[in-house]
Design an enzyme around this catalytic site. Structure first.
Site, short mmCIF file in Angstrom:
data_model
loop_
_atom_site.label_atom_id
_atom_site.label_comp_id
_atom_site.label_asym_id
_atom_site.label_seq_id
_atom_site.Cartn_x
_atom_site.Cartn_y
_atom_site.Cartn_z
N SER A 1 7.60 4.30 -0.26
CA SER A 1 6.53 4.69 0.68
C SER A 1 7.11 5.41 1.89
O SER A 1 6.45 6.21 2.53
CB SER A 1 5.76 3.45 1.14
OG SER A 1 5.30 2.74 0.01
N ARG A 2 8.38 5.11 2.20
CA ARG A 2 9.00 5.73 3.38
C ARG A 2 9.44 7.18 3.12
O ARG A 2 9.74 7.89 4.08
CB ARG A 2 10.20 4.90 3.84
CG ARG A 2 9.80 3.56 4.44
CD ARG A 2 11.00 2.84 5.03
NE ARG A 2 10.57 1.64 5.76
CZ ARG A 2 10.37 0.46 5.21
NH1 ARG A 2 10.57 0.28 3.93
NH2 ARG A 2 9.98 -0.56 5.94
N GLN B 1 7.43 -9.30 8.17
CA GLN B 1 8.70 -8.89 7.56
C GLN B 1 9.28 -7.64 8.18
O GLN B 1 10.31 -7.15 7.74
CB GLN B 1 8.55 -8.74 6.04
CG GLN B 1 7.75 -7.53 5.60
CD GLN B 1 7.47 -7.56 4.11
OE1 GLN B 1 6.72 -8.40 3.63
NE2 GLN B 1 8.08 -6.64 3.37
N GLY C 1 5.93 4.24 -8.44
CA GLY C 1 6.68 2.99 -8.61
C GLY C 1 5.71 1.82 -8.68
O GLY C 1 5.79 0.98 -9.58
N HIS C 2 4.78 1.78 -7.72
CA HIS C 2 3.76 0.72 -7.74
C HIS C 2 2.92 0.83 -9.02
O HIS C 2 2.57 -0.19 -9.64
CB HIS C 2 2.81 0.86 -6.55
CG HIS C 2 3.47 0.77 -5.21
ND1 HIS C 2 3.57 1.84 -4.36
CD2 HIS C 2 4.06 -0.28 -4.58
CE1 HIS C 2 4.18 1.46 -3.25
NE2 HIS C 2 4.49 0.19 -3.35
N ASP D 1 13.82 -3.17 -5.07
CA ASP D 1 14.12 -4.13 -4.01
C ASP D 1 14.84 -5.32 -4.66
O ASP D 1 14.29 -6.41 -4.82
CB ASP D 1 12.83 -4.56 -3.32
CG ASP D 1 12.15 -3.37 -2.65
OD1 ASP D 1 12.61 -2.97 -1.58
OD2 ASP D 1 11.19 -2.82 -3.23
N GLY E 1 0.81 -1.22 0.00
CA GLY E 1 0.00 0.00 0.00
C GLY E 1 0.84 1.26 0.00
O GLY E 1 2.03 1.22 -0.33
P1 AMP Z 1 6.20 -2.26 -1.31
O1 AMP Z 1 4.79 -1.75 -1.25
O2 AMP Z 1 7.22 -1.28 -0.86
O3 AMP Z 1 6.35 -3.64 -0.69
O4 AMP Z 1 6.53 -2.47 -2.85
C1 AMP Z 1 5.69 -3.23 -3.66
C2 AMP Z 1 6.39 -3.46 -4.98
O5 AMP Z 1 6.67 -2.21 -5.58
C3 AMP Z 1 7.73 -4.18 -4.82
O6 AMP Z 1 7.87 -5.12 -5.86
C4 AMP Z 1 8.72 -3.06 -4.95
O7 AMP Z 1 9.98 -3.47 -5.44
C5 AMP Z 1 8.03 -2.16 -5.96
N1 AMP Z 1 8.53 -0.78 -5.87
C6 AMP Z 1 8.68 -0.04 -4.75
N2 AMP Z 1 9.24 1.16 -5.05
C7 AMP Z 1 9.45 1.15 -6.39
C8 AMP Z 1 10.02 2.09 -7.32
N3 AMP Z 1 10.46 3.27 -6.92
N4 AMP Z 1 10.08 1.74 -8.62
C9 AMP Z 1 9.63 0.52 -9.04
N5 AMP Z 1 9.09 -0.40 -8.21
C10 AMP Z 1 9.00 -0.09 -6.91
#
Ligand code: AMP
Length: 297
Positions: free
Chosen positions: A187-188, A61, A36-37, A151, A31
């Protein structure tokens, strides 16, 4: 877009599409959606008939309770963004749906999960990631699941587990989406003050500096790591690691004779950020390129 909360609802929603032979894509997220998402979602939308986004802040995690407690949550906003990006299903289960009473199974990937993030965050981090991703794949049974190269180590862990467990899914990876000034979306980032955000720019600048030095002919991995670390120090970042490693195995290197992966983890105040970039003379194909996003079907 439909918001679903239970595995039973998700299965019955997807069953007709699956029996029609439709291609199902899954984008797992925690979320606080950002561009990026949305890049993962866009890619899924372009390649699949049915797009499922999961939204689950996975407690197992997170090492630090404080990090979990303040993780940004806004489901209504996420639902709007996911719908606008063309998602068909938002799967947002409660923790008790994912980890019901008596839950007792974990998935542990050895090797690529052990250094770097595994060392800093502890083995429980990737155990939590591997377990929840395996569960989301089993719940959704997608044809393709999309993950960000932001990641990078997580991507390797997921590719390893999908291959080792013969899970019938293709893992696709998407390039890191950045702000115009280079900061990787995360997100951070919204937890950073204005001044901290300035300092955080040291991370993409350190990656860029090492890349430039490699392009100019520097082949010593130690020298390249040092030059990245200098940039991080200049920005008053608390460095957790700077590692230029083999992009597939994460093994340490001494000489840069093929493309390598430079990974950085650093803290700005109490916000922990990670980023990475391929550095090197090129030529070698790596697991981080989609061309070799091997189907394990
Ligand atoms: P998270 O919500 O942070 O667990 O991320 C969900 C997915 O979005 C994971 O596969 C991350 O690698 C991807 N993600 C997070 N930040 C980015 C970004 N800046 N660019 C591309 N993918 C991202």
């Amino acid at each position: 877009m439909r918001t679903l909360r239970t595995v039973a609802e998700l299965r019955s929603e997807l069953a007709p599409a699956r029996s029609r032979g439709s291609k199902i894509g899954l984008v797992p997220t925690m979320g606080a959606l950002h561009d990026g998402h949305l890049a993962l979602l866009e890619r899924a939308r372009g390649e699949c008939d049915v797009v499922v986004v999961s939204l689950f802040v996975n407690p197992s995690q997170f090492g630090e309770q404080a990090d979990l407690d303040r993780y940004p949550r806004d489901e209504a906003r996420d639902a709007r963004l996911a719908a606008d990006a063309g998602a068909d299903v938002l799967f947002a289960p409660a923790a008790a749906e994912v980890y019901p009473d008596g839950f007792g199974t974990t998935v542990e990937v050895t090797g690529v999960s052990e250094p770097l993030e595994g060392e800093r965050r502890g083995a429980s981090h990737f155990r939590g990631v591997a377990t929840v991703v395996t569960k989301l794949l089993c719940m959704t049974l997608p044809d393709v699941a999309y993950f960000g190269r932001k990641d990078a180590q997580q991507l390797l862990v997921i590719r390893r587990l999908v291959s080792d467990l013969n899970l019938p899914v293709r893992i696709a990876s998407v390039a890191t989406v950045r702000e115009p000034d280079g900061l990787a979306l995360s997100s951070r980032n919204r937890l950073l003050s204005g001044e901290q955000r300035e300092r955080a720019l040291g991370i993409p600048r350190a990656l860029a500096r090492a890349r430039e030095r490699a392009a100019a002919g520097e082949r010593s991995v130690g020298a390249l790591q040092d030059c990245a670390r200098e940039v991080l120090d200049d920005h008053l970042l608390e460095v957790e690691y700077v590692a230029l490693v083999d992009p597939d195995s994460l093994a340490p290197l001494t000489e840069l004779d093929a493309d390598a992966l430079l990974l950085i983890a650093a803290r700005v105040g109490d916000v922990r950020l990670i980023d990475n970039q391929i550095v090197g003379p090129g030529a070698r194909q790596s697991i981080h390129e989609d061309e070799v996003a091997t189907a394990v079907r």
